[in-house]
Structure formats: C-alpha cells, structure tokens
Design a protein around this motif. Sequence first.
Motif, mmCIF file in Angstrom:
data_model
loop_
_atom_site.group_PDB
_atom_site.id
_atom_site.type_symbol
_atom_site.label_atom_id
_atom_site.label_comp_id
_atom_site.label_asym_id
_atom_site.label_seq_id
_atom_site.Cartn_x
_atom_site.Cartn_y
_atom_site.Cartn_z
ATOM 1 N N ALA A 132 -2.077 1.724 2.654
ATOM 2 C CA ALA A 132 -2.105 1.913 1.278
ATOM 3 C C ALA A 132 -0.974 1.077 0.599
ATOM 4 C CB ALA A 132 -1.909 3.301 1.001
ATOM 5 N N HIS A 133 -1.504 -0.116 -0.248
ATOM 6 C CA HIS A 133 -0.741 -0.817 -1.000
ATOM 7 C C HIS A 133 -0.516 -0.429 -2.370
ATOM 8 C CE1 HIS A 133 -1.075 -4.312 1.833
ATOM 9 N NE2 HIS A 133 -1.919 -3.849 2.393
ATOM 10 N N TRP A 134 0.441 0.158 -2.429
ATOM 11 C CA TRP A 134 0.826 0.432 -3.910
ATOM 12 C C TRP A 134 2.453 0.577 -4.171
ATOM 13 C CZ3 TRP A 134 3.524 5.378 -4.498
ATOM 14 C CH2 TRP A 134 3.401 6.577 -3.551
ATOM 15 N N GLY A 143 9.654 2.847 1.699
ATOM 16 C CA GLY A 143 8.654 2.218 0.784
ATOM 17 C C GLY A 143 9.327 1.642 -0.485
ATOM 18 N N LEU A 144 10.729 1.914 -0.839
ATOM 19 C CA LEU A 144 11.250 1.332 -1.927
ATOM 20 C C LEU A 144 11.801 -0.186 -1.743
ATOM 21 C CD1 LEU A 144 13.349 4.382 -3.304
ATOM 22 C CD2 LEU A 144 11.099 3.488 -4.446
ATOM 23 N N LEU A 145 11.929 -0.505 -0.459
ATOM 24 C CA LEU A 145 12.234 -1.620 0.031
ATOM 25 C C LEU A 145 11.133 -2.756 0.211
ATOM 26 C CD1 LEU A 145 14.917 -0.490 2.540
ATOM 27 C CD2 LEU A 145 15.302 -0.792 0.326
ATOM 28 N N GLY A 146 11.541 -3.903 0.599
ATOM 29 C CA GLY A 146 10.723 -5.073 0.654
ATOM 30 C C GLY A 146 10.671 -6.187 -0.153
ATOM 31 N N PRO A 206 2.883 4.502 1.300
ATOM 32 C CA PRO A 206 2.593 3.269 1.040
ATOM 33 C C PRO A 206 3.233 2.298 2.287
ATOM 34 C CG PRO A 206 4.741 3.705 -0.077
ATOM 35 C CD PRO A 206 4.214 5.041 0.591
ATOM 36 N N VAL A 207 2.355 1.124 2.188
ATOM 37 C CA VAL A 207 2.718 -0.090 3.055
ATOM 38 C C VAL A 207 4.434 -0.132 2.871
ATOM 39 C CG1 VAL A 207 2.630 -2.398 3.604
ATOM 40 C CG2 VAL A 207 0.704 -0.962 3.298
#
Length: 267
Positions: A121-123, A165-168, A42-43
Amino acid sequence: MPLDPTAAELLAAVQASPRAVAAHDRAAWVGLFGADAAVNDPVGSRPHIGRAAIERFYDTFIGPNTITFQVDHDFVSPPTVVRDLLIQTTMSTGATVVVPMHLRYDLVEEDGVWKITRLAAHWELAAMIMQLLRTGLPGLAAALKLGPQLIANQGLDGAAGMMRGLLGVGRAGKRVATRFLSAAAATDIGRVRGMLDHNSVIELPAGTPISVEQFTNRVRNMKWDKLIAAGREVSASVDFDTIHGVAIIEFATGATRITAIRIFTDA
C-alpha cells in the motif's frame, strides 16, 4: 477492451477485498491471502507476514473503522493488479480521513484459486497523521485510542515497525521523481541516464524490460500527478499517448539514485 480470463480472475480476487472490508468480514478478508502472504501497509513500515500477523493487522486497522474504496483505475499485469484510488476511513470517534493511494497486489494460484501473496500500500503515513489531527477532538481521540490498540495487537516491536513508515525518501525522493519524469517526458536521455543507478531496470509495461531510449520515446509528453513517497519508493499516476498508468519508482538505499521504474498500464 475485455480482460482475458486470467486477468479477470486476478481482478475479481482483488475486488473481493473492499467487499470484505465493507462487510467487516474478518474471515473473508484474511482468507483472500495465501500461505505466508505479506501485508506491507504502508510501504516502508515493517510487513505483516503470515495469517496470524495479517489477522492482527485487520484487528488493529480495519475492524474498528468504516473504510470505503474510491477506485479511479485498475491495471492488470498478471500476476499483479495495481489500483489507483482514494480510501476514506471513518474511525470510531467520528474522525474521517481521505488518503490518496496506489495499491499493488501480487497474486499466486493455490489449489486453483488466486490468492494475494503480497499487498503493498503506497500512501504517506505522516500526511495521514496530520490530516487526522486537523479534524480536531475526534482526530485527537482517535490517535489516543489507536496507540494502545496498536500496542495491544502488535506489541511494542510492532508499533515501532509501523512507525518505520515515517522514514524513506520523502520529499527529496518526490523531487527526484519529478525531475526524472520531466526529463523522460522531454526525451532528455542524458538527464534520465544521470539519475539512474548503473544497474537500473526500466519496465514498460511492468514485466517488460526496455532501454532508456525506448522508454523516453514511449513516454514523450507524459503527464503525471498524485506523487506518493512511501519507504524507498515513489509512485505516481501517469498519462501518455492515451494510456493511463501507475509508475512505481524505486530508489537505492541511502541515496536518491533510481534503481528501477515499472509502469503498470491499461494498454
């Protein structure tokens, strides 16, 4: 409205992806990508760049699973296609997850053929993991199987890159995005400006810069759903003035101020 020839070619190139995935045709799927293409899935996770990395991505996340695409809308803004969809993945252990998603494909023409140069991929990785574990023993077995498979194909560094991908911006970003969309729909220019960075870009449709005033006038009474936080971006399915679209909202690093909003539409 019929698509112009270029838009139709771009959409055809993108539609070839789920066909290759359904057929478990590794060569066909990898062949859709151009030289030095990137898969960011993912993004927020570390991108897979180049043919060898994309092949390893396929071997890890696509090849072992049965994946179906349930597409609600396609938005073509040459040279980009954005898909609003759900993806259902059934793993070898029988565990099935259904993931809300926005997929952005940037394409480039190589020797007369449109190729994907970037897939974003935005998820939400955390939500998918929780859904997988809620399937019980099949989900636990799938998670235990995926870990060694990920390390075998991607290495420890690649596994760490995936976990990024878990960050953001997460829930905080979704709250800011909701306030921003609410202010825009209410034509509250002051509140909209207050959430923007000093050099923010607004594009509606994507690729066409407009002013804050033009933006709020265009999206008056806008409705939205399906907010997805991935990396430093929040995407949303939007509707306004009989127009459907996907908004991608970008945030400044280490902050919740908005640096860009681009809305891909069917108009």
